[in-house]
Design a protein around this motif. Structure first.
Motif, PDB file in Angstrom:
ATOM      1  N   ASP A  83     -13.716  -0.841  -5.023  1.00 47.63           N
ATOM      2  CA  ASP A  83     -12.862   0.344  -4.991  1.00 47.63           C
ATOM      3  C   ASP A  83     -11.419  -0.086  -4.770  1.00 47.63           C
ATOM      4  OD1 ASP A  83     -12.332   3.055  -5.178  1.00 47.63           O
ATOM      5  OD2 ASP A  83     -13.831   3.623  -3.678  1.00 47.63           O
ATOM      6  N   ASP A  84     -10.471   0.801  -5.074  1.00 49.15           N
ATOM      7  CA  ASP A  84      -9.080   0.439  -4.850  1.00 49.15           C
ATOM      8  C   ASP A  84      -8.719   0.545  -3.375  1.00 49.15           C
ATOM      9  OD1 ASP A  84      -9.299   3.254  -4.983  1.00 49.15           O
ATOM     10  OD2 ASP A  84      -7.176   3.492  -5.468  1.00 49.15           O
ATOM     11  N   HIS A  95      -3.122   4.204  -6.365  1.00 47.73           N
ATOM     12  CA  HIS A  95      -4.338   4.994  -6.567  1.00 47.73           C
ATOM     13  C   HIS A  95      -4.438   5.611  -7.961  1.00 47.73           C
ATOM     14  CE1 HIS A  95      -7.918   7.097  -5.302  1.00 47.73           C
ATOM     15  NE2 HIS A  95      -7.411   8.243  -5.705  1.00 47.73           N
ATOM     16  N   SER A  96      -3.291   5.989  -8.542  1.00 49.79           N
ATOM     17  CA  SER A  96      -3.335   6.561  -9.890  1.00 49.79           C
ATOM     18  C   SER A  96      -2.033   6.303 -10.638  1.00 49.79           C
ATOM     19  CB  SER A  96      -3.601   8.073  -9.830  1.00 49.79           C
ATOM     20  OG  SER A  96      -2.425   8.770  -9.470  1.00 49.79           O
ATOM     21  N   TYR A 114       0.864  -1.182   0.000  1.00 48.30           N
ATOM     22  CA  TYR A 114       0.000   0.000   0.000  1.00 48.30           C
ATOM     23  C   TYR A 114       0.898   1.228   0.000  1.00 48.30           C
ATOM     24  CZ  TYR A 114      -2.738   3.961   1.439  1.00 48.30           C
ATOM     25  OH  TYR A 114      -3.285   5.216   1.483  1.00 48.30           O
ATOM     26  N   ARG A 152      -2.542   9.557  -3.348  1.00 49.60           N
ATOM     27  CA  ARG A 152      -3.653  10.434  -3.725  1.00 49.60           C
ATOM     28  C   ARG A 152      -3.186  11.874  -3.947  1.00 49.60           C
ATOM     29  NH1 ARG A 152      -7.874   8.915   0.934  1.00 49.60           N
ATOM     30  NH2 ARG A 152      -5.912   8.581   2.030  1.00 49.60           N
TER      31      ARG A 152
END
Length: 291
Positions: free
Chosen positions: A218-219, A129-130, A90, A95
């Motif tokens: 969701d991620d 996340h991206s 993680y 974000r």
């Protein structure tokens, strides 16, 4: 196959052991002592030479402490190996990948600089996340997906005519892939989030989910605001049970309890972040990428 040594940080020791077993490599544990003032002291045994050292450490809350521990371990092991890989299941700060409001710092870029300065040659993460955050790290990086192992878990569950739901349009692509693997339908809700207050509002009209089990995908889930609003909206549409599937279950500020109170039957996440909901193991996904 390259020779590896796996070092487990405090936040991901169990996952690190699983990875070491799967790639048939030595495992070295670290020890952490926290002083009354909050400072941590990390101790590590000597690393075997002539190997790629894989440091496994998620940077979930306390994010800064876990990040500093990762940096400390890397700075130590790079004295023994010229190749240090950071497996960050993680990735905290992902974000913060762009300047949403004037003056904001793109912190994931700062994290990348710190990791590079400490001695990281390559980063491996799970469902970041991206993609923009991955670029901002500016280090050789690989992002692997936990979607297939999550879907595999749901295939074993007895569900009634399930529908995969994305709580927002931004996650539509994820919901489409999840539904294709599960061989079922999907829908994506429209939501609006206030950038200053963080409050979430569902903008979608009526959706046809009556008497069907739903999987909200969701991620990551932090406070659970989006999941709660989506669940409340879907429950009004006379759906059956609501399940939540995510890679990273941060579940801060009593989020798990709030999500359950909103009507969610079960939260199912992976062990990128250990916890009660971490039913799905990503060690094989990571190990395959390392090989």
């Amino acid at each position: 196959m390259a020779k590896f040594t796996v070092v487990g940080g405090d936040s991901s020791s169990d996952l690190a052991k699983r990875i070491a077993r799967k790639i048939k490599s030595p495992y070295i544990k670290t020890e952490k002592k926290v002083f009354p003032d909050g400072e941590s002291k990390i101790t590590i045994n000597q690393i075997p030479k002539k190997s790629i050292v894989v440091v496994v450490q998620s940077t979930y809350p306390p994010v800064d402490s876990n990040l500093l521990e990762l940096l400390s371990i890397v700075s130590k092991v790079q004295k023994f190996s010229s190749k240090v890989y950071a497996v960050i299941p993680y990735m905290g700060y992902a974000r913060q990948d762009r300047e949403f409001l004037g003056g904001e710092i793109i912190t994931i870029g700062v994290v990348g600089k710190l990791l590079k300065a400490a001695g990281v040659k390559k980063i491996l993460t799970v469902d970041i996340h991206s993609k923009l955050a991955l670029k901002e790290l500016r280090i050789s990086s690989e992002n692997v997906s936990a979607m297939e192992v999550l879907v595999k878990h749901f295939k074993k569950m007895k569900m009634k005519n399930p529908v995969v739901v994305s709580p927002d349009l931004g996650g539509k692509e994820r919901a489409v892939k999840f539904s294709e693997l599960l061989k079922t339908d999907f829908i994506a809700l429209k939501k609006q989030r206030d950038r200053k207050t963080g409050k979430v509002k569902i903008l979608s009209g009526k959706v046809d989910v009556k008497d069907r089990d739903l999987i909200l995908v969701d991620d990551m889930i932090s406070t659970g605001g989006s999941i709660i609003k989506a669940t409340q909206f879907l429950k009004k549409q006379k759906c059956r049970r609501v399940f939540v599937a995510c890679t990273h279950a941060l579940l801060v500020n009593d989020a798990a309890k709030k999500i359950k109170n909103a009507g969610v039957s079960q939260i199912i996440s992976t062990n990128t972040i250990p916890g009660e909901s971490a039913k799905v193991d990503v060690s094989k996904v990571i190990s395959d990428a390392l090989k």
